[in-house]
Design an enzyme around this catalytic site. Sequence first.
Site, PDB file in Angstrom:
ATOM      1  N   HIS A  43      -8.202  -2.850  14.738  1.00  0.00           N
ATOM      2  CA  HIS A  43      -8.367  -2.034  13.532  1.00  0.00           C
ATOM      3  C   HIS A  43      -8.031  -2.834  12.277  1.00  0.00           C
ATOM      4  O   HIS A  43      -8.799  -2.855  11.311  1.00  0.00           O
ATOM      5  CB  HIS A  43      -7.463  -0.802  13.631  1.00  0.00           C
ATOM      6  CG  HIS A  43      -7.435   0.047  12.401  1.00  0.00           C
ATOM      7  ND1 HIS A  43      -8.121   1.236  12.305  1.00  0.00           N
ATOM      8  CD2 HIS A  43      -6.803  -0.114  11.213  1.00  0.00           C
ATOM      9  CE1 HIS A  43      -7.920   1.758  11.113  1.00  0.00           C
ATOM     10  NE2 HIS A  43      -7.112   0.960  10.428  1.00  0.00           N
ATOM     11  N   GLU A  44      -6.888  -3.505  12.285  1.00  0.00           N
ATOM     12  CA  GLU A  44      -6.464  -4.241  11.093  1.00  0.00           C
ATOM     13  C   GLU A  44      -7.333  -5.464  10.857  1.00  0.00           C
ATOM     14  O   GLU A  44      -7.643  -5.802   9.700  1.00  0.00           O
ATOM     15  CB  GLU A  44      -4.988  -4.632  11.206  1.00  0.00           C
ATOM     16  CG  GLU A  44      -4.037  -3.474  11.467  1.00  0.00           C
ATOM     17  CD  GLU A  44      -4.107  -2.372  10.421  1.00  0.00           C
ATOM     18  OE1 GLU A  44      -4.641  -2.587   9.322  1.00  0.00           O
ATOM     19  OE2 GLU A  44      -3.625  -1.257  10.723  1.00  0.00           O
TER      20      GLU A  44
ATOM     21  N   GLY B  48       2.437   1.436  11.013  1.00  0.00           N
ATOM     22  CA  GLY B  48       2.170   0.729  12.254  1.00  0.00           C
ATOM     23  C   GLY B  48       1.760  -0.691  11.969  1.00  0.00           C
ATOM     24  O   GLY B  48       2.192  -1.631  12.647  1.00  0.00           O
ATOM     25  N   ALA B  49       0.919  -0.871  10.934  1.00  0.00           N
ATOM     26  CA  ALA B  49       0.471  -2.205  10.551  1.00  0.00           C
ATOM     27  C   ALA B  49      -0.234  -2.099   9.205  1.00  0.00           C
ATOM     28  O   ALA B  49      -0.586  -1.009   8.749  1.00  0.00           O
ATOM     29  CB  ALA B  49      -0.462  -2.795  11.596  1.00  0.00           C
ATOM     30  N   MET B  50      -0.473  -3.250   8.567  1.00  0.00           N
ATOM     31  CA  MET B  50      -1.135  -3.285   7.267  1.00  0.00           C
ATOM     32  C   MET B  50      -2.081  -4.469   7.215  1.00  0.00           C
ATOM     33  O   MET B  50      -1.729  -5.580   7.599  1.00  0.00           O
ATOM     34  CB  MET B  50      -0.094  -3.374   6.152  1.00  0.00           C
ATOM     35  CG  MET B  50      -0.687  -3.397   4.758  1.00  0.00           C
ATOM     36  SD  MET B  50      -1.646  -1.898   4.419  1.00  0.00           S
ATOM     37  CE  MET B  50      -2.687  -2.483   3.094  1.00  0.00           C
ATOM     38  N   GLU B  51      -3.290  -4.228   6.674  1.00  0.00           N
ATOM     39  CA  GLU B  51      -4.388  -5.190   6.741  1.00  0.00           C
ATOM     40  C   GLU B  51      -4.404  -6.211   5.620  1.00  0.00           C
ATOM     41  O   GLU B  51      -5.456  -6.740   5.281  1.00  0.00           O
ATOM     42  CB  GLU B  51      -5.721  -4.430   6.734  1.00  0.00           C
ATOM     43  CG  GLU B  51      -6.069  -3.732   5.414  1.00  0.00           C
ATOM     44  CD  GLU B  51      -5.601  -2.299   5.315  1.00  0.00           C
ATOM     45  OE1 GLU B  51      -6.102  -1.570   4.446  1.00  0.00           O
ATOM     46  OE2 GLU B  51      -4.728  -1.906   6.118  1.00  0.00           O
ATOM     47  N   ASN B  52      -3.261  -6.526   5.018  1.00  0.00           N
ATOM     48  CA  ASN B  52      -3.225  -7.510   3.932  1.00  0.00           C
ATOM     49  C   ASN B  52      -4.132  -8.699   4.242  1.00  0.00           C
ATOM     50  O   ASN B  52      -4.108  -9.243   5.333  1.00  0.00           O
ATOM     51  CB  ASN B  52      -1.797  -8.024   3.731  1.00  0.00           C
ATOM     52  CG  ASN B  52      -0.767  -6.926   3.757  1.00  0.00           C
ATOM     53  OD1 ASN B  52      -0.777  -6.044   2.933  1.00  0.00           O
ATOM     54  ND2 ASN B  52       0.107  -6.990   4.741  1.00  0.00           N
TER      55      ASN B  52
ATOM     56  N   GLU C 293       0.847  -1.183   0.000  1.00  0.00           N
ATOM     57  CA  GLU C 293       0.000   0.000   0.000  1.00  0.00           C
ATOM     58  C   GLU C 293       0.895   1.251   0.000  1.00  0.00           C
ATOM     59  O   GLU C 293       1.811   1.336   0.821  1.00  0.00           O
ATOM     60  CB  GLU C 293      -0.903   0.026   1.235  1.00  0.00           C
ATOM     61  CG  GLU C 293      -1.943   1.126   1.172  1.00  0.00           C
ATOM     62  CD  GLU C 293      -2.794   1.207   2.440  1.00  0.00           C
ATOM     63  OE1 GLU C 293      -3.998   1.413   2.336  1.00  0.00           O
ATOM     64  OE2 GLU C 293      -2.222   1.057   3.538  1.00  0.00           O
TER      65      GLU C 293
ATOM     66  N   HIS D 185     -10.580  -4.690   9.086  1.00  0.00           N
ATOM     67  CA  HIS D 185     -10.418  -4.473   7.648  1.00  0.00           C
ATOM     68  C   HIS D 185     -10.683  -5.747   6.839  1.00  0.00           C
ATOM     69  O   HIS D 185     -10.834  -5.667   5.618  1.00  0.00           O
ATOM     70  CB  HIS D 185      -8.997  -4.000   7.341  1.00  0.00           C
ATOM     71  CG  HIS D 185      -8.829  -2.516   7.354  1.00  0.00           C
ATOM     72  ND1 HIS D 185      -9.563  -1.669   6.560  1.00  0.00           N
ATOM     73  CD2 HIS D 185      -7.971  -1.724   8.056  1.00  0.00           C
ATOM     74  CE1 HIS D 185      -9.176  -0.429   6.770  1.00  0.00           C
ATOM     75  NE2 HIS D 185      -8.220  -0.423   7.679  1.00  0.00           N
TER      76      HIS D 185
END
Length: 318
Positions: free
Chosen positions: A299-300, A263-267, A123, A303
């Site tokens: 949060h992630e 911080g993080a990614m919702e892959n 992203e 998603h």
Amino acid sequence: MREGPAPLIRRADYRAPAYWIRSVELTFDLDPVRTIVSSRMRIERNPAVPPGPLALHGEELALLRVLVDGQSVSFRTEDEQLVIDNVPDAPFTLEIRNTCAPEKNTQLSGLYTSGGGFFTQCEAEGFRRITYFLDRPDVMAVYTVTLRADKARYPVLLANGNLVEQGDLEGGRHQAKWHDPFPKPSYLFALVAADLVAREQHIRTRAGRDHLLQVWVRRGDLDKTEHAMNSLIASVIWDEARFGLALDLERFMIVAVPDYNMGAMENKGLNIFNTKYVLASPATATDTDYLGIESVVAHEYFHNWTGNRITCRDWFQL
């Protein structure tokens, strides 16, 4: 590396893609210096858009082969795009083979190395640094991914979706094949190949299906993952109880990476986190640290439906 100011993009200039990528099979022969990426895409024209050339995004890639329905085809590269002027009107298969250099990827965008492992961050436009693609959020495809790597150095091979098969290869290498049955845009693609250990928890959702939850970390950090796992379990339970949105994959994975742009990614199914939002122990973490982990994990995970299964048309919709 791009030079000069970034191009100006206006929301009013949005145009639907001239082509759809319906499915893609990716094979990675992982090597820090020269990773070979082979893709096999099923592509069809968008009948709502006038016919035109197929233009795929690509950055810092070395192109090895381009085939359309198994045959060589004329192409050109310009403005960080692979352009094929003449493609069939009917749905066709496009095969591309290229290389990238994860070890030299200091942008941490696309496929890169960190701490002796391979990780991705796609992203917003990182996938084009892995292989040539329609790297935009309104093009969604079903992905099947095969990872091959040295087994001693990279014993864990992860990608989006469900694990289909895994096994050893000649020369001390091994492979794992993953399939994500849900169409997703390229920015949600992820892979991890590293020497990691996992905290695991089997759960059964209200829908009556069994799932495996995993939190993957470097060796020596496993004792700092209990709160992250508890936060993930609570998120899975809450999303199904509150909105009826059950976990839709056989497993859900979190991977903690020390070198990460976000911080993080919702892959989809394979969330990659900065270690700050996974690791905690009573001896070193504050209440704020614990709250941060709980909120980011939730949060992630949320998603998984809102943002992954249902996503944006273009980046202006953020």
